[in-house]
Design a protein around this motif. Structure first.
Motif, PDB file in Angstrom:
ATOM      1  N   ARG A 211      -4.548  -6.637  13.381  1.00 52.34           N
ATOM      2  CA  ARG A 211      -5.826  -6.218  13.837  1.00 52.34           C
ATOM      3  C   ARG A 211      -6.936  -6.699  12.875  1.00 52.34           C
ATOM      4  N   SER A 212      -8.154  -7.222  13.376  1.00 52.42           N
ATOM      5  CA  SER A 212      -9.056  -7.461  12.431  1.00 52.42           C
ATOM      6  C   SER A 212     -10.310  -6.266  12.896  1.00 52.42           C
ATOM      7  N   ASP A 213     -11.174  -5.866  11.776  1.00 53.38           N
ATOM      8  CA  ASP A 213     -12.336  -4.998  11.980  1.00 53.38           C
ATOM      9  C   ASP A 213     -12.883  -5.168  10.544  1.00 53.38           C
ATOM     10  N   ALA A 214     -13.863  -4.344  10.617  1.00 53.25           N
ATOM     11  CA  ALA A 214     -15.089  -4.279   9.547  1.00 53.25           C
ATOM     12  C   ALA A 214     -15.443  -3.017   9.006  1.00 53.25           C
TER      13      ALA A 214
ATOM     14  N   VAL B   8     -20.670   4.417   3.958  1.00 49.59           N
ATOM     15  CA  VAL B   8     -19.914   3.809   4.978  1.00 49.59           C
ATOM     16  C   VAL B   8     -20.608   4.184   6.271  1.00 49.59           C
ATOM     17  N   LEU B   9     -21.375   2.958   6.855  1.00 47.26           N
ATOM     18  CA  LEU B   9     -22.072   3.411   8.072  1.00 47.26           C
ATOM     19  C   LEU B   9     -21.294   3.478   9.408  1.00 47.26           C
ATOM     20  N   ASN B  10     -19.968   2.985   9.537  1.00 47.90           N
ATOM     21  CA  ASN B  10     -19.014   3.127  10.694  1.00 47.90           C
ATOM     22  C   ASN B  10     -19.072   4.511  11.213  1.00 47.90           C
ATOM     23  N   ASP B  11     -19.219   4.505  12.523  1.00 48.83           N
ATOM     24  CA  ASP B  11     -18.990   5.974  13.250  1.00 48.83           C
ATOM     25  C   ASP B  11     -17.416   6.275  13.232  1.00 48.83           C
ATOM     26  N   TYR B  12     -16.724   5.224  13.233  1.00 50.58           N
ATOM     27  CA  TYR B  12     -15.155   5.463  13.661  1.00 50.58           C
ATOM     28  C   TYR B  12     -14.333   4.604  12.449  1.00 50.58           C
ATOM     29  N   ILE B  13     -13.731   5.281  11.802  1.00 50.95           N
ATOM     30  CA  ILE B  13     -12.863   4.704  10.582  1.00 50.95           C
ATOM     31  C   ILE B  13     -11.298   4.487  11.293  1.00 50.95           C
TER      32      ILE B  13
END
Length: 164
Positions: free
Chosen positions: A122-125, A150-155
């Motif tokens: 899996r690739s993500d950022a 960290v600005l991601n809503d979902y980790i």
């Protein structure tokens, strides 16, 4: 210290930090930090508000001394960290580096980051903002404080130091 020299010094250190993490040069990465460093990834309380006190509120990651950060690195290196097996491949991109303030012994920086990673097919950022306090120790600059928003809503995976 001139603003241009502070920017060049700070940018070089942040770029080096990203490279060391991508190359898994853990000891060289740890050597960037002061003994009394603070490494902090605050949690979000609402859409616009993060935790303010790592001693009394939830943090995604918090180490208040380099020795505690070194302990986490040791677990990753030793293979005793199940969450880090297998190790993801990462690519740190750091930009928009700005000097908030600087003098001969201290630099306050703001920067943006994006860390692309590949882990378990899996690739993500992760993306967000850095705030660094750099302190001169002898003839070199070290990280005395690193706050990572960290600005991601979902980790989607366990968050660890090498992913931000």
């Amino acid at each position: 210290m001139s603003p241009d020299l502070a920017l060049a010094t700070g940018s070089a250190l942040l770029y080096r930090q990203g490279r060391l993490l991508d190359e898994r040069r853990w000891q060289d990465w740890l050597d960037l930090f002061t003994e009394d460093c603070q490494y902090w990834v605050p949690a979000w309380l609402s859409e616009q508000r993060q935790t303010q006190d790592p001693d009394r509120e939830v943090s995604l990651i918090y180490y208040d001394l380099r020795s505690r950060l070194a302990d986490r690195v040791w677990r990753v290196q030793s293979g005793t960290s199940v969450a880090s097996d297998p190790m993801p491949r990462t690519c740190h991109a750091i930009g928009n580096v700005q000097v908030d303030s600087a003098d001969d012994d201290r630099i306050e920086l703001f920067a943006c980051f994006r860390v692309d990673y590949h882990w378990r097919a899996r690739s993500d950022a992760f993306f967000g903002h850095y705030r660094h306090t750099l302190r001169r120790e002898g003839d070199r600059w070290c990280i005395a404080r690193q706050k990572i928003s960290v600005l991601n809503d979902y980790i989607p995976t366990l968050l660890d130091f090498y992913l931000v």
